[in-house]
Scaffold this motif. Structure first.
Motif, PDB file in Angstrom:
ATOM      1  N   GLN A 122      -2.611  18.829  28.240  1.00 49.33           N
ATOM      2  CA  GLN A 122      -3.147  17.487  28.500  1.00 49.33           C
ATOM      3  C   GLN A 122      -4.286  17.578  29.520  1.00 49.33           C
ATOM      4  N   THR A 123      -5.337  18.269  29.095  1.00 48.24           N
ATOM      5  CA  THR A 123      -6.485  18.557  29.946  1.00 48.24           C
ATOM      6  C   THR A 123      -7.748  18.295  29.149  1.00 48.24           C
ATOM      7  N   CYS A 124      -8.684  17.540  29.711  1.00 46.49           N
ATOM      8  CA  CYS A 124      -9.873  17.140  28.946  1.00 46.49           C
ATOM      9  C   CYS A 124     -10.751  18.322  28.567  1.00 46.49           C
ATOM     10  N   ILE A 125     -10.710  19.412  29.361  1.00 45.71           N
ATOM     11  CA  ILE A 125     -11.522  20.577  29.033  1.00 45.71           C
ATOM     12  C   ILE A 125     -10.669  21.734  28.512  1.00 45.71           C
ATOM     13  N   ALA A 126      -9.454  21.448  28.077  1.00 50.20           N
ATOM     14  CA  ALA A 126      -8.608  22.499  27.500  1.00 50.20           C
ATOM     15  C   ALA A 126      -9.254  23.045  26.228  1.00 50.20           C
ATOM     16  N   PRO A 127      -9.081  24.333  25.956  1.00 44.45           N
ATOM     17  CA  PRO A 127      -9.524  24.853  24.651  1.00 44.45           C
ATOM     18  C   PRO A 127      -8.890  24.029  23.530  1.00 44.45           C
ATOM     19  N   ASP A 128      -9.700  23.478  22.649  1.00 44.47           N
ATOM     20  CA  ASP A 128      -9.167  22.558  21.632  1.00 44.47           C
ATOM     21  C   ASP A 128      -9.004  23.227  20.271  1.00 44.47           C
ATOM     22  N   TYR A 129      -9.879  24.162  19.959  1.00 42.67           N
ATOM     23  CA  TYR A 129      -9.705  24.944  18.733  1.00 42.67           C
ATOM     24  C   TYR A 129     -10.473  26.249  18.881  1.00 42.67           C
ATOM     25  N   ILE A 130     -10.022  27.256  18.134  1.00 49.60           N
ATOM     26  CA  ILE A 130     -10.604  28.594  18.230  1.00 49.60           C
ATOM     27  C   ILE A 130     -11.346  28.933  16.940  1.00 49.60           C
ATOM     28  N   LEU A 131     -12.522  29.518  17.100  1.00 51.20           N
ATOM     29  CA  LEU A 131     -13.284  30.073  15.997  1.00 51.20           C
ATOM     30  C   LEU A 131     -13.372  31.577  16.231  1.00 51.20           C
ATOM     31  N   MET A 132     -12.885  32.364  15.277  1.00 46.99           N
ATOM     32  CA  MET A 132     -12.863  33.810  15.470  1.00 46.99           C
ATOM     33  C   MET A 132     -12.920  34.529  14.127  1.00 46.99           C
ATOM     34  N   PRO A 133     -13.349  35.797  14.108  1.00 46.11           N
ATOM     35  CA  PRO A 133     -13.335  36.557  12.847  1.00 46.11           C
ATOM     36  C   PRO A 133     -11.938  36.582  12.234  1.00 46.11           C
ATOM     37  N   LYS A 134     -11.861  36.381  10.957  1.00 47.92           N
ATOM     38  CA  LYS A 134     -10.570  36.245  10.273  1.00 47.92           C
ATOM     39  C   LYS A 134      -9.636  37.425  10.522  1.00 47.92           C
ATOM     40  N   GLU A 135     -10.210  38.623  10.557  1.00 45.47           N
ATOM     41  CA  GLU A 135      -9.367  39.812  10.673  1.00 45.47           C
ATOM     42  C   GLU A 135      -8.716  39.952  12.049  1.00 45.47           C
ATOM     43  N   LEU A 136      -9.196  39.193  13.052  1.00 46.83           N
ATOM     44  CA  LEU A 136      -8.633  39.285  14.398  1.00 46.83           C
ATOM     45  C   LEU A 136      -7.459  38.330  14.622  1.00 46.83           C
ATOM     46  N   ILE A 137      -7.253  37.409  13.699  1.00 44.98           N
ATOM     47  CA  ILE A 137      -6.266  36.349  13.919  1.00 44.98           C
ATOM     48  C   ILE A 137      -4.848  36.890  14.144  1.00 44.98           C
ATOM     49  N   PRO A 138      -4.313  37.792  13.314  1.00 49.47           N
ATOM     50  CA  PRO A 138      -2.932  38.263  13.540  1.00 49.47           C
ATOM     51  C   PRO A 138      -2.734  38.898  14.919  1.00 49.47           C
ATOM     52  N   ALA A 139      -3.687  39.717  15.349  1.00 47.08           N
ATOM     53  CA  ALA A 139      -3.562  40.369  16.654  1.00 47.08           C
ATOM     54  C   ALA A 139      -3.643  39.343  17.782  1.00 47.08           C
ATOM     55  N   PHE A 140      -4.506  38.344  17.637  1.00 49.89           N
ATOM     56  CA  PHE A 140      -4.609  37.314  18.667  1.00 49.89           C
ATOM     57  C   PHE A 140      -3.318  36.526  18.784  1.00 49.89           C
ATOM     58  N   VAL A 141      -2.729  36.171  17.654  1.00 43.05           N
ATOM     59  CA  VAL A 141      -1.472  35.410  17.663  1.00 43.05           C
ATOM     60  C   VAL A 141      -0.392  36.180  18.418  1.00 43.05           C
ATOM     61  N   ALA A 142      -0.287  37.463  18.158  1.00 41.76           N
ATOM     62  CA  ALA A 142       0.724  38.283  18.823  1.00 41.76           C
ATOM     63  C   ALA A 142       0.494  38.314  20.334  1.00 41.76           C
ATOM     64  N   GLU A 143      -0.754  38.466  20.749  1.00 38.38           N
ATOM     65  CA  GLU A 143      -1.059  38.526  22.181  1.00 38.38           C
ATOM     66  C   GLU A 143      -0.861  37.155  22.850  1.00 38.38           C
ATOM     67  N   PHE A 144      -1.193  36.080  22.147  1.00 38.06           N
ATOM     68  CA  PHE A 144      -0.994  34.737  22.689  1.00 38.06           C
ATOM     69  C   PHE A 144       0.491  34.478  22.916  1.00 38.06           C
ATOM     70  N   ALA A 145       1.326  34.860  21.978  1.00 39.26           N
ATOM     71  CA  ALA A 145       2.772  34.663  22.097  1.00 39.26           C
ATOM     72  C   ALA A 145       3.322  35.409  23.309  1.00 39.26           C
ATOM     73  N   ILE A 146       2.864  36.637  23.504  1.00 39.02           N
ATOM     74  CA  ILE A 146       3.309  37.419  24.667  1.00 39.02           C
ATOM     75  C   ILE A 146       2.884  36.744  25.962  1.00 39.02           C
ATOM     76  N   ALA A 147       1.628  36.294  26.018  1.00 40.02           N
ATOM     77  CA  ALA A 147       1.120  35.642  27.231  1.00 40.02           C
ATOM     78  C   ALA A 147       1.895  34.367  27.543  1.00 40.02           C
ATOM     79  N   CYS A 148       2.181  33.581  26.512  1.00 38.42           N
ATOM     80  CA  CYS A 148       2.942  32.346  26.694  1.00 38.42           C
ATOM     81  C   CYS A 148       4.332  32.640  27.246  1.00 38.42           C
ATOM     82  N   GLN A 149       4.975  33.623  26.692  1.00 37.34           N
ATOM     83  CA  GLN A 149       6.333  33.976  27.122  1.00 37.34           C
ATOM     84  C   GLN A 149       6.345  34.489  28.557  1.00 37.34           C
TER      85      GLN A 149
END
Length: 465
Positions: free
Chosen positions: A243-270
């Motif tokens: 709930q932040t006005c300047i929070a990242p709202d959506y990501i644009l990235m090369p398609k092939e990087l998406i699975p690796a990013f998801v895994a790293e995001f999950a680890i960071a969140c945890q």
């Protein structure tokens, strides 16, 4: 209420003529008194933020309270320079005159603040208004009632009512206030409400600063370490539950990087927000402000289907007042998740083949409040900043551009107008007045009528213009 509101306004209209004469020493004394009150009430502020948004004390300290201490100190340090005359060069038409600009207070000002950072986004424009010498009516959001009550107590203890007052109420009070001829209005909130504020301000030709929002995109390049990008984005997205006005709202990235990013995001969140039971920890993770906004987030996810997107990852959560951290891959741009500002912990990802695809998406949307770029390629960064407009840009990090009082903070077009923080906040509540004092040896009479036999003088002037 109507009689009381009018009475307060009328008293401030009278007081503004005295406030405009206040010295730098008097304004600094008011800022110091404000900080002293805040320090005295710090625990109560933290408790109010915990009750309204369940903010962890350390999160509240960094994003709300300490932020304001820093802004007050910055204003105290620089206020003398801001209030000083700024000498300007002469032109050929006033060659011997003295020229300068000086800031004067705009007058009685209205501040309408939001619920997501209810303390910071109330106090920041308030201290700027005090530094500028304005009288102020502050109306905080009714959706963060505990913080609103604390704000009222702080202001009551620090300022006389005819200088600064805090009025509590809902949209009916806001409407009543907007009917008054304030010299200046400072609003923080959504673009849709910003349009209403702008229309109301036009009735009195009030000065106006709009700090709005929008969909702030993130572009990730192959040259930047995904683990580091994911960690920074997870923090920026999930602090205050998105709930932040300047929070990242959506990501644009090369398609092939998406699975690796998801895994790293999950680890960071945890690592940042989970507890030992492997769920989002209510003591670390803010709640959604109310049931209406919680339902809105659920509806956004509910609109997903096989044609427009799918959930890639979602955090574990047991708390009924919160919404899980959620990563969504979008297959087309028809989803509400790419059309509406999310203002919550849902982060859509759009994969692209070429950078031009990503740039076209950003260019075809309203100009965002922030633009985030993760890259170690200077040419890549330059191509994005030249192609896309935004209120601010932050490269290889998120949110931190707002923390530097030397930088202006504000949007452009649908993401806002005007700037705040530091000198720019002082300027938002000030009029930069041009001043000129003619010399007793003025040459202006040389251009007075009659004009016969003055061709040489006018040709001489033309050569300088």
């Amino acid at each position: 209420m109507e009689i009381r509101v009018q009475e307060i306004f009328d008293r401030q209209v009278v007081q503004q003529h005295l406030l405009r004469k206040t010295t730098v020493e008097e304004r600094i004394a008011k800022l110091k008194k404000l900080k002293k009150t805040l320090l005295h009430m710090e625990k109560a502020i933290f408790l109010a933020l915990q009750l309204d948004l369940r903010k962890h004390e350390k999160e509240a300290a960094i994003t709300e309270v300490y932020f304001i201490y820093s802004e007050i100190d910055f204003a105290i340090k620089h206020l003398r320079k801001w209030m000083d005359k700024q000498h300007k060069s002469a032109s050929i038409t006033n060659l011997l005159a003295k020229n300068w600009t000086q800031f004067e207070p705009k007058g009685v000002s209205l501040i309408l603040s939001p619920w997501n950072y209810p303390f910071q986004l109330s106090m920041s424009p308030l201290l700027s208004a005090v530094a500028a010498g304005c009288a102020v009516v502050l109306k905080p959001s009714e959706f963060s009632p505990h913080t609103a009550e604390i704000l009222k107590d702080i202001i009551h203890q620090t300022f006389p009512e005819n200088e600064v007052t805090c009025l509590l109420g809902d949209k009916e009070l806001a409407t009543e206030l907007l009917n008054l001829p304030f010299a200046n209005i400072f609003f923080t909130g959504s673009p849709s409400i910003g349009k209403i504020i702008m229309k109301a301000a036009s009735q009195h030709l009030s000065g106006l600063t709009l700090e709005l929002g929008g969909k702030s995109p993130v572009l990730i390049d192959k040259t930047y370490p995904l683990k580091e990008a994911a960690q920074k984005i997870a923090w920026g997205k999930l602090i205050n539950a998105g709930q932040t006005c300047i929070a990242p709202d959506y990501i644009l990235m090369p398609k092939e990087l998406i699975p690796a990013f998801v895994a790293e995001f999950a680890i960071a969140c945890q690592e940042m927000f989970y507890n030992d039971a492997q769920n989002m920890d209510p003591n670390k993770y803010a709640k959604i402000i109310n049931l209406k906004h919680l339902k809105r987030l659920k509806d956004l996810i509910g609109d997903l289907d096989e044609s427009n997107g799918t959930i890639l990852w979602q955090s574990n959560i047991e708390d009924k007042e919160s919404f899980p951290a959620t990563l969504v891959q979008l297959f087309n741009l028809n989803s509400r998740l790419i059309e509406e500002e999310i203002f919550g912990p849902i982060l859509p990802i759009v994969g692209f083949e070429t950078l031009n695809e990503a740039l076209n998406i950003i260019q075809n949307k309203p100009k965002p409040l922030a633009l985030y770029i993760f890259s170690n390629n200077k040419q890549y960064i330059t191509s994005i900043t030249q192609a896309c407009s935004s209120g601010s840009v932050c490269i290889n990090d998120v949110l931190l551009q707002v923390s530097n009082p030397n930088l202006p903070f504000g949007g452009i077009n649908t993401s806002g107008m005007g700037s705040c923080h530091g000198f720019y906040g002082f300027k938002a509540f000030s009029h930069e007045r041009a001043m000129m004092k003619q010399s007793k040896w003025s040459i202006t009479k040389l251009i007075y009528p009659p004009y016969h036999n003055k061709d040489r003088i006018f040709n001489f002037l033309k050569s300088f213009m």
